[in-house]
Scaffold this motif. Structure first.
Motif, PDB file in Angstrom:
ATOM      1  N   UNK A  80       0.823  -1.211   0.000  1.00  0.00           N
ATOM      2  CA  UNK A  80       0.000   0.000   0.000  1.00  0.00           C
ATOM      3  C   UNK A  80       0.857   1.262   0.000  1.00  0.00           C
ATOM      4  N   UNK A  81       2.038   1.198   0.631  1.00  0.00           N
ATOM      5  CA  UNK A  81       2.904   2.378   0.685  1.00  0.00           C
ATOM      6  C   UNK A  81       3.402   2.770  -0.699  1.00  0.00           C
ATOM      7  N   UNK A  82       3.446   1.826  -1.616  1.00  0.00           N
ATOM      8  CA  UNK A  82       3.947   2.109  -2.961  1.00  0.00           C
ATOM      9  C   UNK A  82       3.000   2.989  -3.765  1.00  0.00           C
ATOM     10  N   UNK A  83       1.724   3.002  -3.388  1.00  0.00           N
ATOM     11  CA  UNK A  83       0.738   3.784  -4.139  1.00  0.00           C
ATOM     12  C   UNK A  83       0.953   5.286  -4.028  1.00  0.00           C
ATOM     13  N   UNK A  84       1.634   5.751  -2.992  1.00  0.00           N
ATOM     14  CA  UNK A  84       1.802   7.184  -2.789  1.00  0.00           C
ATOM     15  C   UNK A  84       3.140   7.736  -3.241  1.00  0.00           C
ATOM     16  N   UNK A  85       3.881   7.003  -4.047  1.00  0.00           N
ATOM     17  CA  UNK A  85       5.203   7.464  -4.459  1.00  0.00           C
ATOM     18  C   UNK A  85       5.112   8.353  -5.701  1.00  0.00           C
ATOM     19  N   UNK A  86       5.833   9.481  -5.663  1.00  0.00           N
ATOM     20  CA  UNK A  86       5.764  10.430  -6.778  1.00  0.00           C
ATOM     21  C   UNK A  86       7.115  10.982  -7.187  1.00  0.00           C
ATOM     22  N   UNK A  87       8.200  10.607  -6.536  1.00  0.00           N
ATOM     23  CA  UNK A  87       9.495  11.177  -6.869  1.00  0.00           C
ATOM     24  C   UNK A  87       9.571  12.637  -6.466  1.00  0.00           C
ATOM     25  N   UNK A  88       9.235  12.920  -5.220  1.00  0.00           N
ATOM     26  CA  UNK A  88       9.164  14.318  -4.768  1.00  0.00           C
ATOM     27  C   UNK A  88       9.991  14.572  -3.502  1.00  0.00           C
ATOM     28  N   UNK A  89      11.126  13.881  -3.354  1.00  0.00           N
ATOM     29  CA  UNK A  89      11.956  14.045  -2.156  1.00  0.00           C
ATOM     30  C   UNK A  89      13.168  14.940  -2.402  1.00  0.00           C
ATOM     31  N   UNK A  90      13.229  15.664  -3.502  1.00  0.00           N
ATOM     32  CA  UNK A  90      14.356  16.575  -3.745  1.00  0.00           C
ATOM     33  C   UNK A  90      15.522  15.878  -4.409  1.00  0.00           C
ATOM     34  N   UNK A  91      16.756  16.160  -3.947  1.00  0.00           N
ATOM     35  CA  UNK A  91      17.981  15.609  -4.542  1.00  0.00           C
ATOM     36  C   UNK A  91      18.201  14.155  -4.184  1.00  0.00           C
ATOM     37  N   UNK A  92      19.247  13.562  -4.778  1.00  0.00           N
ATOM     38  CA  UNK A  92      19.544  12.145  -4.582  1.00  0.00           C
ATOM     39  C   UNK A  92      20.766  12.007  -3.692  1.00  0.00           C
ATOM     40  N   UNK A  93      20.568  11.966  -2.388  1.00  0.00           N
ATOM     41  CA  UNK A  93      21.678  11.889  -1.435  1.00  0.00           C
ATOM     42  C   UNK A  93      21.680  10.508  -0.781  1.00  0.00           C
ATOM     43  N   UNK A  94      22.483   9.620  -1.338  1.00  0.00           N
ATOM     44  CA  UNK A  94      22.468   8.229  -0.894  1.00  0.00           C
ATOM     45  C   UNK A  94      23.295   7.962   0.354  1.00  0.00           C
ATOM     46  N   UNK A  95      24.400   8.666   0.531  1.00  0.00           N
ATOM     47  CA  UNK A  95      25.341   8.337   1.609  1.00  0.00           C
ATOM     48  C   UNK A  95      24.662   8.294   2.977  1.00  0.00           C
ATOM     49  N   UNK A  96      23.973   9.363   3.355  1.00  0.00           N
ATOM     50  CA  UNK A  96      23.334   9.397   4.673  1.00  0.00           C
ATOM     51  C   UNK A  96      22.208   8.373   4.776  1.00  0.00           C
ATOM     52  N   UNK A  97      21.556   8.099   3.662  1.00  0.00           N
ATOM     53  CA  UNK A  97      20.466   7.120   3.660  1.00  0.00           C
ATOM     54  C   UNK A  97      20.987   5.714   3.896  1.00  0.00           C
ATOM     55  N   UNK A  98      22.045   5.340   3.196  1.00  0.00           N
ATOM     56  CA  UNK A  98      22.625   4.015   3.393  1.00  0.00           C
ATOM     57  C   UNK A  98      23.194   3.909   4.806  1.00  0.00           C
ATOM     58  N   UNK A  99      23.849   4.965   5.271  1.00  0.00           N
ATOM     59  CA  UNK A  99      24.382   4.962   6.641  1.00  0.00           C
ATOM     60  C   UNK A  99      23.244   4.756   7.646  1.00  0.00           C
ATOM     61  N   UNK A 100      22.136   5.480   7.478  1.00  0.00           N
ATOM     62  CA  UNK A 100      20.999   5.335   8.393  1.00  0.00           C
ATOM     63  C   UNK A 100      20.408   3.934   8.325  1.00  0.00           C
ATOM     64  N   UNK A 101      20.406   3.339   7.148  1.00  0.00           N
ATOM     65  CA  UNK A 101      19.893   1.974   7.008  1.00  0.00           C
ATOM     66  C   UNK A 101      20.757   0.990   7.780  1.00  0.00           C
ATOM     67  N   UNK A 102      22.063   1.143   7.683  1.00  0.00           N
ATOM     68  CA  UNK A 102      22.969   0.263   8.426  1.00  0.00           C
ATOM     69  C   UNK A 102      22.809   0.486   9.928  1.00  0.00           C
ATOM     70  N   UNK A 103      22.702   1.746  10.339  1.00  0.00           N
ATOM     71  CA  UNK A 103      22.569   2.052  11.769  1.00  0.00           C
ATOM     72  C   UNK A 103      21.240   1.591  12.350  1.00  0.00           C
ATOM     73  N   UNK A 104      20.194   1.511  11.525  1.00  0.00           N
ATOM     74  CA  UNK A 104      18.875   1.114  12.032  1.00  0.00           C
ATOM     75  C   UNK A 104      18.714  -0.398  12.133  1.00  0.00           C
ATOM     76  N   UNK A 105      19.653  -1.126  11.622  1.00  0.00           N
ATOM     77  CA  UNK A 105      19.532  -2.574  11.498  1.00  0.00           C
ATOM     78  C   UNK A 105      19.389  -3.289  12.832  1.00  0.00           C
ATOM     79  N   UNK A 106      18.867  -4.494  12.753  1.00  0.00           N
ATOM     80  CA  UNK A 106      18.847  -5.417  13.882  1.00  0.00           C
ATOM     81  C   UNK A 106      20.204  -6.115  13.863  1.00  0.00           C
ATOM     82  N   UNK A 107      21.078  -5.758  14.785  1.00  0.00           N
ATOM     83  CA  UNK A 107      22.458  -6.252  14.758  1.00  0.00           C
ATOM     84  C   UNK A 107      22.576  -7.743  15.057  1.00  0.00           C
ATOM     85  N   UNK A 108      21.482  -8.406  15.399  1.00  0.00           N
ATOM     86  CA  UNK A 108      21.535  -9.841  15.652  1.00  0.00           C
ATOM     87  C   UNK A 108      21.343 -10.649  14.372  1.00  0.00           C
TER      88      UNK A 108
END
Length: 158
Positions: free
Chosen positions: A114-142
């Motif tokens: 359902x979350x896919x229905x609201x996607x429009x490509x409206x988040x501004x620039x393409x800044x991957x570094x902080x996003x990938x870093x946040x993904x790694x930091x949010x992980x379940x380390x187990x």
């Protein structure tokens, strides 16, 4: 019947990480990268955590977002049950769909689709570094972590 030679000898690098870059044969500047990482203990791979990092920058508006949504629908519907799942949409900032990765089951699949229905490509620039870093930091380390990055490649701050 003639002699049938044995198959190829086992490769000595079979436990080594590998990467393969494929260039689209007809569409210029379209590439896909596949990376294979072999865990030291394959038995720990039974229930990994998977985070889809999905580009929603301005360059993804329109047809590119439609392609991304179609690909994510296929990925989401083909996952093994009981892994942990999250989606991180990003552009100039990022937003995790679930506050923490959820166990993949019928309910989390339905919610994610359902979350896919609201996607429009409206988040501004393409800044991957902080996003990938946040993904790694949010992980379940187990659990082992896999990140799938889906982008058109027009990236800032690689």
């Amino acid at each position: 019947m003639g002699f049938i030679p044995p198959g190829p000898a086992p490769r000595s690098d079979s436990g080594m990480p590998k990467a393969h870059l494929e260039t689209h044969p007809r569409i210029p500047a379209q590439r896909a990268l596949v990376v294979t990482l072999i865990p030291k203990d394959p038995m720990q791979q039974s229930k990994p955590e998977l985070i889809f990092v999905a580009d929603q920058s301005g360059s993804m508006h329109g047809a590119r977002t439609k392609t991304l949504v179609a690909a994510l629908r296929v990925f989401l519907k083909s996952l093994p049950v009981e892994i942990k799942l999250n989606i991180c949409y990003f552009g100039s900032s990022h937003l995790f769909f679930f506050p923490k990765s959820q166990v993949y089951d019928e309910k989390s699949l339905e919610t994610a689709l359902k979350s896919l229905d609201g996607l429009y490509g409206n988040y501004g620039g393409t800044e991957t570094r902080d996003t990938v870093r946040a993904s790694v930091e949010s992980r379940d380390s187990t659990q082992p972590l896999s990140i799938i990055l889906a982008t058109d490649g027009d990236i800032w701050q690689q």
